[in-house]
Design an enzyme around this catalytic site. Structure first.
Site, PDB file in Angstrom:
ATOM      1  N   HIS A 124       0.202  39.169  48.883  1.00  0.00           N
ATOM      2  CA  HIS A 124      -0.898  38.443  49.519  1.00  0.00           C
ATOM      3  C   HIS A 124      -0.290  37.485  50.545  1.00  0.00           C
ATOM      4  O   HIS A 124       0.756  36.877  50.304  1.00  0.00           O
ATOM      5  CB  HIS A 124      -1.689  37.674  48.460  1.00  0.00           C
ATOM      6  N   CYS A 154      -8.318  35.314  46.529  1.00  0.00           N
ATOM      7  CA  CYS A 154      -7.245  36.088  47.172  1.00  0.00           C
ATOM      8  C   CYS A 154      -6.765  37.266  46.314  1.00  0.00           C
ATOM      9  O   CYS A 154      -6.127  38.181  46.827  1.00  0.00           O
ATOM     10  CB  CYS A 154      -6.066  35.182  47.494  1.00  0.00           C
ATOM     11  N   ASN A 202      -4.206  33.508  56.336  1.00  0.00           N
ATOM     12  CA  ASN A 202      -4.602  33.935  54.992  1.00  0.00           C
ATOM     13  C   ASN A 202      -6.023  34.489  55.058  1.00  0.00           C
ATOM     14  O   ASN A 202      -6.978  33.739  55.266  1.00  0.00           O
ATOM     15  CB  ASN A 202      -4.519  32.728  54.045  1.00  0.00           C
TER      16      ASN A 202
HETATM   17  N1  ACO Z   1      -0.688  19.473  60.237  1.00  0.00           N
HETATM   18  C1  ACO Z   1       0.135  18.445  60.075  1.00  0.00           C
HETATM   19  N2  ACO Z   1       0.326  17.821  58.902  1.00  0.00           N
HETATM   20  C2  ACO Z   1      -0.359  18.272  57.847  1.00  0.00           C
HETATM   21  C3  ACO Z   1      -1.243  19.346  57.935  1.00  0.00           C
HETATM   22  C4  ACO Z   1      -1.410  19.968  59.177  1.00  0.00           C
HETATM   23  N3  ACO Z   1      -2.230  21.014  59.379  1.00  0.00           N
HETATM   24  N4  ACO Z   1      -1.780  19.585  56.714  1.00  0.00           N
HETATM   25  C5  ACO Z   1      -1.237  18.684  55.878  1.00  0.00           C
HETATM   26  N5  ACO Z   1      -0.380  17.882  56.564  1.00  0.00           N
HETATM   27  C6  ACO Z   1       0.417  16.770  56.038  1.00  0.00           C
HETATM   28  C7  ACO Z   1      -0.137  16.194  54.772  1.00  0.00           C
HETATM   29  O1  ACO Z   1      -1.160  15.270  55.033  1.00  0.00           O
HETATM   30  C8  ACO Z   1       1.093  15.569  54.172  1.00  0.00           C
HETATM   31  O2  ACO Z   1       1.304  14.317  54.780  1.00  0.00           O
HETATM   32  P1  ACO Z   1       1.771  13.057  53.889  1.00  0.00           P
HETATM   33  O3  ACO Z   1       3.112  13.441  53.339  1.00  0.00           O
HETATM   34  O4  ACO Z   1       1.800  11.947  54.907  1.00  0.00           O
HETATM   35  O5  ACO Z   1       0.721  12.903  52.837  1.00  0.00           O
HETATM   36  C9  ACO Z   1       2.230  16.477  54.605  1.00  0.00           C
HETATM   37  O6  ACO Z   1       1.701  17.246  55.711  1.00  0.00           O
HETATM   38  C10 ACO Z   1       2.683  17.433  53.517  1.00  0.00           C
HETATM   39  O7  ACO Z   1       1.531  18.038  52.926  1.00  0.00           O
HETATM   40  P2  ACO Z   1       1.664  19.033  51.723  1.00  0.00           P
HETATM   41  O8  ACO Z   1       0.280  19.464  51.312  1.00  0.00           O
HETATM   42  O9  ACO Z   1       2.555  18.472  50.667  1.00  0.00           O
HETATM   43  O10 ACO Z   1       2.428  20.261  52.454  1.00  0.00           O
HETATM   44  P3  ACO Z   1       2.956  21.600  51.848  1.00  0.00           P
HETATM   45  O11 ACO Z   1       4.362  21.737  52.217  1.00  0.00           O
HETATM   46  O12 ACO Z   1       2.566  21.759  50.411  1.00  0.00           O
HETATM   47  O13 ACO Z   1       2.148  22.677  52.709  1.00  0.00           O
HETATM   48  C11 ACO Z   1       0.277  24.178  52.381  1.00  0.00           C
HETATM   49  C12 ACO Z   1       0.730  22.736  52.631  1.00  0.00           C
HETATM   50  C13 ACO Z   1       0.677  24.998  53.586  1.00  0.00           C
HETATM   51  C14 ACO Z   1      -1.233  24.175  52.215  1.00  0.00           C
HETATM   52  C15 ACO Z   1       0.962  24.736  51.105  1.00  0.00           C
HETATM   53  O14 ACO Z   1       0.850  23.795  50.069  1.00  0.00           O
HETATM   54  C16 ACO Z   1       0.368  26.038  50.624  1.00  0.00           C
HETATM   55  O15 ACO Z   1       0.529  27.077  51.241  1.00  0.00           O
HETATM   56  N6  ACO Z   1      -0.254  26.021  49.430  1.00  0.00           N
HETATM   57  C17 ACO Z   1      -0.665  27.257  48.736  1.00  0.00           C
HETATM   58  C18 ACO Z   1      -1.871  27.873  49.342  1.00  0.00           C
HETATM   59  C19 ACO Z   1      -2.252  29.068  48.514  1.00  0.00           C
HETATM   60  O16 ACO Z   1      -1.434  29.908  48.160  1.00  0.00           O
HETATM   61  N7  ACO Z   1      -3.535  29.139  48.135  1.00  0.00           N
HETATM   62  C20 ACO Z   1      -3.969  30.233  47.269  1.00  0.00           C
HETATM   63  C21 ACO Z   1      -4.565  31.335  48.045  1.00  0.00           C
HETATM   64  S1  ACO Z   1      -5.924  30.830  49.046  1.00  0.00           S
HETATM   65  C22 ACO Z   1      -7.390  31.410  48.288  1.00  0.00           C
HETATM   66  O17 ACO Z   1      -7.421  31.807  47.139  1.00  0.00           O
HETATM   67  C23 ACO Z   1      -8.673  31.352  49.090  1.00  0.00           C
END
Ligand code: ACO
Length: 309
Positions: A236, A96, A266
């Site tokens: 980003h 990214c 993204n």
């Molecule tokens: N729908 C419903 N529930 C979901 C989904 C979904 N699509 N995905 C995950 N969950 C659930 C999980 O299983 C978890 O359930 P549990 O508590 O029973 O285990 C719960 O939701 C919470 O999951 P988390 O991963 O803790 O959720 P979070 O609030 O962290 O959000 C997300 C997830 C959106 C991926 C976030 O962590 C994020 O944006 N991370 C950063 C991404 C990023 O910046 N990446 C770098 C750039 S990408 C690149 O370089 C290619």
């Protein structure tokens, strides 16, 4: 592809996706399209707006992690499509942060006088490396491309400063394990879905917030600027909550932040040039404005650019 389309694919909900990410839709390339096809469309527009011919370009840098093939470089495919016969080309892999890494290289090569017209493109077809059965990643990504042309100026404006950083210790937070020389393509790698994005989202999220907050503050400090002097932050587009945290750290009102992840998700290296293009097209950037670009991604990598427009 809308959130309700996602609901039909995996166990997710419109509410969860919007609340946790801010994403409402993403664009998915046609099955026949590769990164250079999207890069080509964006590059044509960039050339037209700059009033240049493809032959004027002396370097092409394509930031992508979804290149057409392992080799040759997507920049070479793009060069061929454009007919940019006077250019050299190479790709940059910084996920990214890739577009800002490309801009960093272009900035150095222009300032050193080694090149005069550099096409920098961020182009991704993430849909091709997305596991459409994995709800923790498939709702996040989209396809797209954006392009800029960088050249010298005698005026008091341009790229004021850039920062690039990486920390390979945390490579495993975000990666594609298969298809490279570590786990070359085989029946086993395909069966184990090793060619798809693997992300520890929550851990990545925490590091991203902490790192970006520190980065934007440092970038402004080193340039003797106060955040009140910023006209626009172009982050980003990974997650609305990450963007909000960065803006809050700068005490920046949200109308000074470009957000379009609701429409595109993204798009990795493509997100910043797409957002930049939309900000220019909608008249949100004027001559002399200070704008701050920042990104964070797999590697881990992170980067910023401060520009006087
Ligand atoms: N729908 C419903 N529930 C979901 C989904 C979904 N699509 N995905 C995950 N969950 C659930 C999980 O299983 C978890 O359930 P549990 O508590 O029973 O285990 C719960 O939701 C919470 O999951 P988390 O991963 O803790 O959720 P979070 O609030 O962290 O959000 C997300 C997830 C959106 C991926 C976030 O962590 C994020 O944006 N991370 C950063 C991404 C990023 O910046 N990446 C770098 C750039 S990408 C690149 O370089 C290619």
């Amino acid at each position: 592809m809308s959130n309700s389309d996602m609901e039909k694919l995996v166990d997710t909900s419109e509410e969860w996706i919007i609340e946790r990410t801010g994403i409402k839709e993403r664009r998915i390339a046609d099955e026949s399209q590769a990164a250079s096809d999207l890069a080509y469309e964006a590059s044509k527009i960039a050339l037209e707006r700059a009033g240049l011919q493809a032959e004027d370009i002396d370097l092409i840098i394509v930031a992508t992690v979804t290149g057409d093939m392992p080799f040759p470089a997507t920049a070479c495919f793009l060069q061929n499509k454009l007919g940019a016969v006077n250019a050299a080309g190479f790709d940059i892999n910084a996920t990214c942060s890739g577009f800002l890494y490309g801009l960093y290289v272009a900035d150095g090569l222009i300032k050193s006088g080694m090149h005069r017209k550099i096409l920098v493109v961020g182009a991704e077809v993430l849909s091709k490396i997305t596991d459409w059965d994995d709800r923790t990643t498939c709702v996040l990504f989209g396809d797209g491309a954006g392009a800029v042309i960088v050249g010298p100026t005698e005026e008091d404006r341009g790229i004021l400063s850039m920062h690039i950083n990486s920390d390979g210790r945390m490579w495993d937070l975000l990666h594609v394990p298969g298809g490279g020389s570590r786990n070359p393509a085989s029946k086993e790698t395909i069966d184990k879905k090793l060619h798809y994005i693997k992300m520890k989202g929550n851990e990545t999220f925490k590091v991203a917030v902490r790192t970006l907050e520190e980065l934007v503050v440092r970038t402004l400090e080193e340039n003797g600027l106060d955040s009140s002097q910023l006209s626009l932050l172009i982050p980003h587009q990974a997650n609305l909550r990450i963007i909000q945290a960065t803006a809050d750290r700068l005490k920046l009102p949200f109308d000074k932040v470009v957000v379009n992840l609701d429409k595109y998700g993204n798009t990795s290296a493509a997100s910043i040039p797409i957002a930049l293009d939309e900000a220019v097209a909608s008249g949100r950037i004027g001559k002399g404005d200070y704008i701050l670009l920042e990104a964070f991604g797999g590697g881990l990598t992170w980067a910023s650019a401060l520009i006087k427009w």
